[in-house]
Design a protein around this motif. Structure first.
Motif, PDB file in Angstrom:
ATOM      1  N   LEU A 371       0.955  -1.206  -0.126  1.00 25.98           N
ATOM      2  CA  LEU A 371       0.040   0.016   0.167  1.00 25.98           C
ATOM      3  C   LEU A 371       0.924   1.224   0.100  1.00 25.98           C
ATOM      4  O   LEU A 371       1.877   1.435   0.806  1.00 25.98           O
ATOM      5  CB  LEU A 371      -0.920   0.096   1.311  1.00 25.98           C
ATOM      6  CG  LEU A 371      -1.929   1.456   1.414  1.00 25.98           C
ATOM      7  CD1 LEU A 371      -2.792   1.407   0.168  1.00 25.98           C
ATOM      8  CD2 LEU A 371      -2.429   1.271   2.912  1.00 25.98           C
ATOM      9  N   ARG A 372       0.717   1.991  -0.916  1.00 21.18           N
ATOM     10  CA  ARG A 372       1.436   3.210  -1.095  1.00 21.18           C
ATOM     11  C   ARG A 372       0.652   4.465  -1.099  1.00 21.18           C
ATOM     12  O   ARG A 372      -0.228   4.577  -1.800  1.00 21.18           O
ATOM     13  CB  ARG A 372       2.411   3.490  -2.428  1.00 21.18           C
ATOM     14  CG  ARG A 372       3.376   4.469  -2.588  1.00 21.18           C
ATOM     15  CD  ARG A 372       4.022   4.619  -3.756  1.00 21.18           C
ATOM     16  NE  ARG A 372       4.936   5.784  -3.890  1.00 21.18           N
ATOM     17  CZ  ARG A 372       4.528   7.016  -4.320  1.00 21.18           C
ATOM     18  NH1 ARG A 372       3.134   7.171  -4.884  1.00 21.18           N
ATOM     19  NH2 ARG A 372       5.316   8.086  -4.215  1.00 21.18           N
ATOM     20  N   SER A 373       0.953   5.321  -0.185  1.00 26.59           N
ATOM     21  CA  SER A 373       0.023   6.514   0.031  1.00 26.59           C
ATOM     22  C   SER A 373       1.001   7.626   0.125  1.00 26.59           C
ATOM     23  O   SER A 373       2.277   7.446   0.633  1.00 26.59           O
ATOM     24  CB  SER A 373      -0.537   6.583   1.297  1.00 26.59           C
ATOM     25  OG  SER A 373       0.107   6.459   2.417  1.00 26.59           O
ATOM     26  N   ALA A 374       0.776   9.019  -0.441  1.00 23.80           N
ATOM     27  CA  ALA A 374       1.658  10.289  -0.533  1.00 23.80           C
ATOM     28  C   ALA A 374       0.917  11.287   0.149  1.00 23.80           C
ATOM     29  O   ALA A 374      -0.313  11.602  -0.476  1.00 23.80           O
ATOM     30  CB  ALA A 374       2.419  10.396  -1.862  1.00 23.80           C
ATOM     31  N   CYS A 375       1.460  12.327   1.020  1.00 24.96           N
ATOM     32  CA  CYS A 375       0.817  13.347   1.267  1.00 24.96           C
ATOM     33  C   CYS A 375       1.559  14.473   1.022  1.00 24.96           C
ATOM     34  O   CYS A 375       2.611  14.405   0.867  1.00 24.96           O
ATOM     35  CB  CYS A 375       0.752  13.284   2.847  1.00 24.96           C
ATOM     36  SG  CYS A 375      -0.350  11.812   3.570  1.00 24.96           S
ATOM     37  N   GLN A 376       0.769  15.774   0.832  1.00 25.74           N
ATOM     38  CA  GLN A 376       1.433  16.940   0.421  1.00 25.74           C
ATOM     39  C   GLN A 376       1.360  17.752   1.777  1.00 25.74           C
ATOM     40  O   GLN A 376       2.565  17.763   2.621  1.00 25.74           O
ATOM     41  CB  GLN A 376       0.702  17.681  -0.653  1.00 25.74           C
ATOM     42  CG  GLN A 376       1.060  16.867  -2.041  1.00 25.74           C
ATOM     43  CD  GLN A 376       0.183  17.376  -3.358  1.00 25.74           C
ATOM     44  OE1 GLN A 376      -0.635  18.308  -3.277  1.00 25.74           O
ATOM     45  NE2 GLN A 376       0.679  17.198  -4.421  1.00 25.74           N
ATOM     46  N   LEU A 377       0.537  18.676   1.856  1.00 24.11           N
ATOM     47  CA  LEU A 377       0.418  19.714   3.101  1.00 24.11           C
ATOM     48  C   LEU A 377      -0.505  19.305   4.148  1.00 24.11           C
ATOM     49  O   LEU A 377      -0.682  19.834   5.341  1.00 24.11           O
ATOM     50  CB  LEU A 377       0.125  20.994   2.567  1.00 24.11           C
ATOM     51  CG  LEU A 377       0.809  21.630   1.293  1.00 24.11           C
ATOM     52  CD1 LEU A 377       0.483  22.875   0.989  1.00 24.11           C
ATOM     53  CD2 LEU A 377       2.172  21.802   1.812  1.00 24.11           C
ATOM     54  N   THR A 378      -0.977  18.234   4.018  1.00 18.74           N
ATOM     55  CA  THR A 378      -1.878  17.583   4.954  1.00 18.74           C
ATOM     56  C   THR A 378      -1.694  15.902   5.304  1.00 18.74           C
ATOM     57  O   THR A 378      -0.937  15.555   4.302  1.00 18.74           O
ATOM     58  CB  THR A 378      -3.456  17.813   4.988  1.00 18.74           C
ATOM     59  OG1 THR A 378      -3.948  16.977   3.672  1.00 18.74           O
ATOM     60  CG2 THR A 378      -3.651  19.322   4.407  1.00 18.74           C
ATOM     61  N   ASP A 379      -2.406  15.467   6.291  1.00 17.54           N
ATOM     62  CA  ASP A 379      -2.343  14.055   6.368  1.00 17.54           C
ATOM     63  C   ASP A 379      -3.374  13.258   5.425  1.00 17.54           C
ATOM     64  O   ASP A 379      -3.184  12.003   5.622  1.00 17.54           O
ATOM     65  CB  ASP A 379      -2.708  13.573   7.818  1.00 17.54           C
ATOM     66  CG  ASP A 379      -1.391  14.261   8.784  1.00 17.54           C
ATOM     67  OD1 ASP A 379      -0.229  14.163   8.176  1.00 17.54           O
ATOM     68  OD2 ASP A 379      -1.704  14.241   9.880  1.00 17.54           O
ATOM     69  N   GLU A 380      -4.207  14.040   4.810  1.00 16.30           N
ATOM     70  CA  GLU A 380      -5.101  13.270   3.790  1.00 16.30           C
ATOM     71  C   GLU A 380      -4.244  12.870   2.354  1.00 16.30           C
ATOM     72  O   GLU A 380      -3.732  13.854   1.465  1.00 16.30           O
ATOM     73  CB  GLU A 380      -6.033  14.303   3.384  1.00 16.30           C
ATOM     74  CG  GLU A 380      -6.943  13.751   2.415  1.00 16.30           C
ATOM     75  CD  GLU A 380      -8.102  12.669   3.018  1.00 16.30           C
ATOM     76  OE1 GLU A 380      -8.738  11.947   2.299  1.00 16.30           O
ATOM     77  OE2 GLU A 380      -8.016  12.842   4.466  1.00 16.30           O
ATOM     78  N   PRO A 381      -4.117  11.753   2.221  1.00 18.81           N
ATOM     79  CA  PRO A 381      -3.252  11.343   1.103  1.00 18.81           C
ATOM     80  C   PRO A 381      -3.766  11.716  -0.252  1.00 18.81           C
ATOM     81  O   PRO A 381      -5.051  11.844  -0.642  1.00 18.81           O
ATOM     82  CB  PRO A 381      -3.187   9.928   1.013  1.00 18.81           C
ATOM     83  CG  PRO A 381      -3.620   9.506   2.319  1.00 18.81           C
ATOM     84  CD  PRO A 381      -4.496  10.582   2.817  1.00 18.81           C
ATOM     85  N   PHE A 382      -3.039  12.268  -1.338  1.00 20.49           N
ATOM     86  CA  PHE A 382      -3.245  12.852  -2.653  1.00 20.49           C
ATOM     87  C   PHE A 382      -3.393  11.604  -3.637  1.00 20.49           C
ATOM     88  O   PHE A 382      -3.564  11.685  -4.645  1.00 20.49           O
ATOM     89  CB  PHE A 382      -2.766  14.092  -3.075  1.00 20.49           C
ATOM     90  CG  PHE A 382      -1.136  13.669  -3.434  1.00 20.49           C
ATOM     91  CD1 PHE A 382      -0.959  13.487  -4.662  1.00 20.49           C
ATOM     92  CD2 PHE A 382      -0.242  13.756  -2.612  1.00 20.49           C
ATOM     93  CE1 PHE A 382       0.556  13.306  -5.082  1.00 20.49           C
ATOM     94  CE2 PHE A 382       1.097  13.837  -2.843  1.00 20.49           C
ATOM     95  CZ  PHE A 382       1.267  13.295  -4.070  1.00 20.49           C
ATOM     96  N   VAL A 383      -2.538  10.690  -3.268  1.00 21.61           N
ATOM     97  CA  VAL A 383      -2.452   9.357  -4.108  1.00 21.61           C
ATOM     98  C   VAL A 383      -2.384   8.134  -3.057  1.00 21.61           C
ATOM     99  O   VAL A 383      -1.754   8.185  -2.154  1.00 21.61           O
ATOM    100  CB  VAL A 383      -1.131   9.437  -5.059  1.00 21.61           C
ATOM    101  CG1 VAL A 383       0.112   9.648  -3.985  1.00 21.61           C
ATOM    102  CG2 VAL A 383      -1.190   8.357  -5.737  1.00 21.61           C
ATOM    103  N   GLU A 384      -3.235   7.175  -3.372  1.00 25.68           N
ATOM    104  CA  GLU A 384      -3.188   6.067  -2.467  1.00 25.68           C
ATOM    105  C   GLU A 384      -3.428   4.892  -3.652  1.00 25.68           C
ATOM    106  O   GLU A 384      -4.337   4.515  -4.385  1.00 25.68           O
ATOM    107  CB  GLU A 384      -4.295   6.016  -1.427  1.00 25.68           C
ATOM    108  CG  GLU A 384      -4.209   5.073  -0.351  1.00 25.68           C
ATOM    109  CD  GLU A 384      -4.954   5.449   0.863  1.00 25.68           C
ATOM    110  OE1 GLU A 384      -4.594   4.998   1.871  1.00 25.68           O
ATOM    111  OE2 GLU A 384      -5.986   6.213   0.836  1.00 25.68           O
ATOM    112  N   MET A 385      -2.483   3.868  -3.594  1.00 27.81           N
ATOM    113  CA  MET A 385      -2.428   2.655  -4.529  1.00 27.81           C
ATOM    114  C   MET A 385      -1.973   1.626  -3.769  1.00 27.81           C
ATOM    115  O   MET A 385      -1.448   1.418  -2.822  1.00 27.81           O
ATOM    116  CB  MET A 385      -1.541   3.097  -5.680  1.00 27.81           C
ATOM    117  CG  MET A 385      -1.651   4.277  -6.375  1.00 27.81           C
ATOM    118  SD  MET A 385      -0.298   4.478  -7.884  1.00 27.81           S
ATOM    119  CE  MET A 385       1.308   4.270  -6.887  1.00 27.81           C
TER     120      MET A 385
END
Length: 736
Positions: A371-385
């Protein structure tokens, strides 16, 4: 489904019962003196024993047929022998020779269990102690001590291996032979494996598709679990390290036990590192990372075979160093809060060996989920695969003798990729991947000549769901592979190797589908990509006597339809450079050379030097990107058997010289050369009966400010790490 049925049929063909068989013998030096504590290890059965005060050993529950045995003792050259065991007692003695050099390791990555010097394919081995004492928090950097191995780096926590100029998609990473599938296909994804619980790392330099299939076109890095404790013992170790440059620490705990039939082990690891300091400068914003991993394994050894079940979990939070993160980070830290990715990797695997008289059957299967997730300026992922993968393998070792090995087998993989939780970024489409391969391998030894080779055919499909922007993809591949090589023992001191291999690599999901921002680049997917076909020739020479060891290796690799990311010279509106997935015919050639010398009159002194070189060009003569600079490494060491309370103390001064890389690809910039100086000291300390392994290292002593040519942070002006002081402590312990 039809491939799974074939696997079951292979499994049924192999199952049988066997009678009680055991091996015993004696291990001595050349003068006949017994070697108390010498290790006797059976890598094929994953079991071993220690010699008693008379040099004697005894191992039971051994299968009938061909068994490989390694005899080893500190300060002596190890010996690897094959024996055809029969029901009842089998005797095998060994006489070891003192040497100033490291022992020849048993390797398991070359198709059959053998020693390094006997394999037609050059396999380098790095043990866990060397990795621990390398003085770097970056696992991949510790592997670059091997000539011909380099890395593409985005900082201490994010790097990819490079072998003879090939990287990322062309290098297969495995754990105990199981391929790791975790989005490792670009510079922006972590490799997804650490050295936790590993005993050795084996590195195959060159095409290995015959035994591993697609993605092994450039080589294989195989992380091998630590050897089990001797029968009847519980052993463990605690290890801790501190690194001044990252204000970081690595901590791990390992425990394993073995009874007559059962064995089990557990290990846990935690790493935490702050932003690293550049050479001669300030910290690099958001280069921090935190990492957790654990592994569990259990198994059963019996006369019918060996059965192993293991679980591996890996989690990392690693900062993404880019211009956006740099402007948002206000101070040095270690907690990941903005612009970071968080991969989670689960791996469950089963490795089994069954015996049918003189026939052995290996039946392996693994399921893994990343599971790969990435966050920018918040803890809400902008990508999740999420990437789920099932791999399976069955190999039959046909009847053979001490001089021969014959293998037939099948391998396969079923994989699905999905975007989950409806995140904003879905630049990699949902897809299914299927692969299947069938192979045959043979090896035969004459008096001083060993020949090995084989053939293989692979089938693969890649299918995606239709999306508005990209449409759908349905690709099918049928690819033959093979290799032929020979090892010649010209005399007791000299070995010559030659090998020719044809290997393949099917385009992966990123190359076929991904267009978007990745790391410090904007990447564009390729069009009408074909599979890569590599044709590599290797020759190597090894000479060793009591005082000097010399290695020379040369290679030439021609690749049809070589796939790579190439800079275009253009940028997007934010100034990020655009890279295009491109395909051309290419040639890579070069080699490695090394000498290791212990003067006879001062055997406590050792002098070592290596050189590695690779040139990569397209067929039109233009240079390829991501080709490492030519490098020299040299080291002077002082070693003793005992000094005061220290056992086996060593002091080493070394240097690395990277020549200027003045042959970059089009739109890639050249890089100046540099020299780094390092030093380290290590020893065993024995207090009462407790042994502790301690080490102190200083890397980049002069705090040199430099760019490595393969650093992706070079494009945004950040230098490689500066001076780092490393402290290491390992405390092994055991219970009878």
């Amino acid at each position: 489904m039809k491939y799974s049925i074939l696997t079951i049929l292979f499994f049924v063909l192999c199952f049988t019962m066997n009678a009680q068989t055991f091996i015993k013998g004696k291990v001595t030096d050349n003068d006949g003196k017994p070697l108390l504590g010498a290790t006797v290890y059976l890598p094929g059965q994953n079991k071993g024993a220690l010699c008693d005060k008379n040099g004697k050993y005894f191992i039971e529950n051994i299968p009938k047929g061909k068994v490989c045995v390694q005899f080893a003792f500190m300060g002596y050259d190890s010996e690897v022998k094959n024996i055809i065991t029969r029901t009842g007692n089998n005797e095998l003695d060994a006489s070891l020779t003192k040497t100033n050099f490291e022992i020849q390791e048993v390797v398991v990555s070359g198709g059959v269990v053998t020693s390094q010097r006997d394999n037609a394919v050059k396999i380098d081995v790095l043990n866990s102690k060397k990795i621990m004492l390398s003085g770097t928090p970056n696992l991949m950097e510790s592997l670059t001590e091997i000539p011909g191995v380099d890395m593409i780096s985005m900082g201490s926590g994010l790097s990819k291996p490079v072998i003879r100029g090939l990287s990322m998609n062309g290098i297969l990473i495995t754990k105990d032979g199981t391929r790791i599938e975790n989005y490792q296909y670009s510079t922006g994804h972590p490799a997804g494996v650490d050295d936790n619980g590993s005993g050795t790392v084996e590195i195959i330099k060159g095409p290995a598709s015959l035994l591993y299939g697609s993605d092994a076109i450039g080589g294989v890095i195989n992380f091998i679990s630590a050897r089990p404790a001797p029968i009847g013992k519980i052993e463990g170790s605690f290890q801790t390290q501190y690194f001044s440059n990252t204000l970081g620490s690595n901590n791990s705990l390992n425990l394993q036990g073995v009874s007559k039939h059962f064995y089990a082990g557990v290990s846990a690891n935690y790493k935490s590192h702050a932003d690293y300091n550049q050479g001669g400068g300030d910290y690099v914003p958001n280069s921090r990372f935190n990492e957790w991993s654990t592994s569990l394994n259990t198994g059963y050894n019996a006369k019918i075979g060996t059965f192993n079940l293991s679980y591996y979990y890996y989690k990392q939070q690693v900062g993404m160093t880019n211009s956006s993160a740099s402007s948002s980070i206000t101070g040095r830290g270690r907690k990941n809060e903005i612009w970071y990715q968080s991969p989670h990797h689960h791996l469950i695997s089963s490795h089994n060996k069954l015996y049918l008289g003189r026939v052995r059957c290996d039946v392996n299967a693994a399921w893994q989920s990343n599971l790969r997730s990435a966050c920018q300026l918040t803890d809400e992922p902008f990508v999740e695969m999420q990437l789920n993968t099932f791999t399976y393998e069955t190999k039959i070792h046909l009847p053979s003798n001490e001089k021969s090995d014959y293998i037939i087998g099948i391998q396969g993989m079923e994989q699905n990729h999905r975007n989950i939780n409806d995140r904003i970024n879905q630049s990699l489409a949902d897809a299914n991947v299927s692969r299947f391969g069938a192979l045959g391998f043979a090896q035969y030894s004459f008096d001083k000549l060993k020949i090995q080779g084989g053939i293989r055919i692979d089938f693969g499909t890649v299918e995606t769901k239709e999306q508005e922007a990209d449409g759908s993809i349905s690709e099918h591949y049928v690819i033959p592979n093979g290799s032929l090589g020979a090892t010649s023992q010209l005399n007791e001191k000299t070995t010559f190797r030659a090998n020719f291999a044809k290997a393949c690599r099917m385009p992966n999901l990123r190359e076929l589908l991904f267009t978007g921002l990745k790391s410090n680049t904007y990447q564009v997917a390729g069009e009408n990509l074909q599979q890569e076909d590599a044709y590599e020739s290797d020759i190597s020479f090894h000479y060793q006597d009591n005082n000097i060891s010399v290695d020379v290796a040369l290679f030439y690799n021609h690749i049809n339809n070589y796939i790579y990311l190439a800079p275009t010279g253009d940028t997007v509106s934010t100034g990020v450079y655009i890279y295009q997935t491109t395909q051309n015919d290419a040639n890579l050639y070069g080699g490695e050379a090394g000498v290791h010398y212990h003067p006879e009159i001062v055997p406590w002194l050792h002098i070592k030097g290596t050189y590695s070189s690779v040139v990569g060009k397209r067929n039109n003569g233009e240079y390829l990107p991501y080709i490492p600079a030519h490098k020299f490494r040299y080291e002077i060491g002082f070693e003793q058997e005992k000094a005061w309370i220290f056992e086996n103390p060593g002091f080493y001064i070394s240097a690395l010289t990277a020549l200027a890389q003045e042959n970059p690809s089009q739109f890639e910039t050249s890089t100046d050369g540099y020299t780094l100086f390092n030093a380290k000291v290590n020893a065993n300390i024995k207090i009462n009966k407790q042994i502790m392994i301690v080490g102190l290292s200083v890397n980049n002593i002069l705090d040199k400010q430099y760019f490595a040519h393969l650093s992706t942070l070079k494009s945004i002006g950040y230098y490689n790490p500066g001076r780092n002081i490393g402290l290491s402590l390992k405390v092994p312990f055991g219970i009878k």
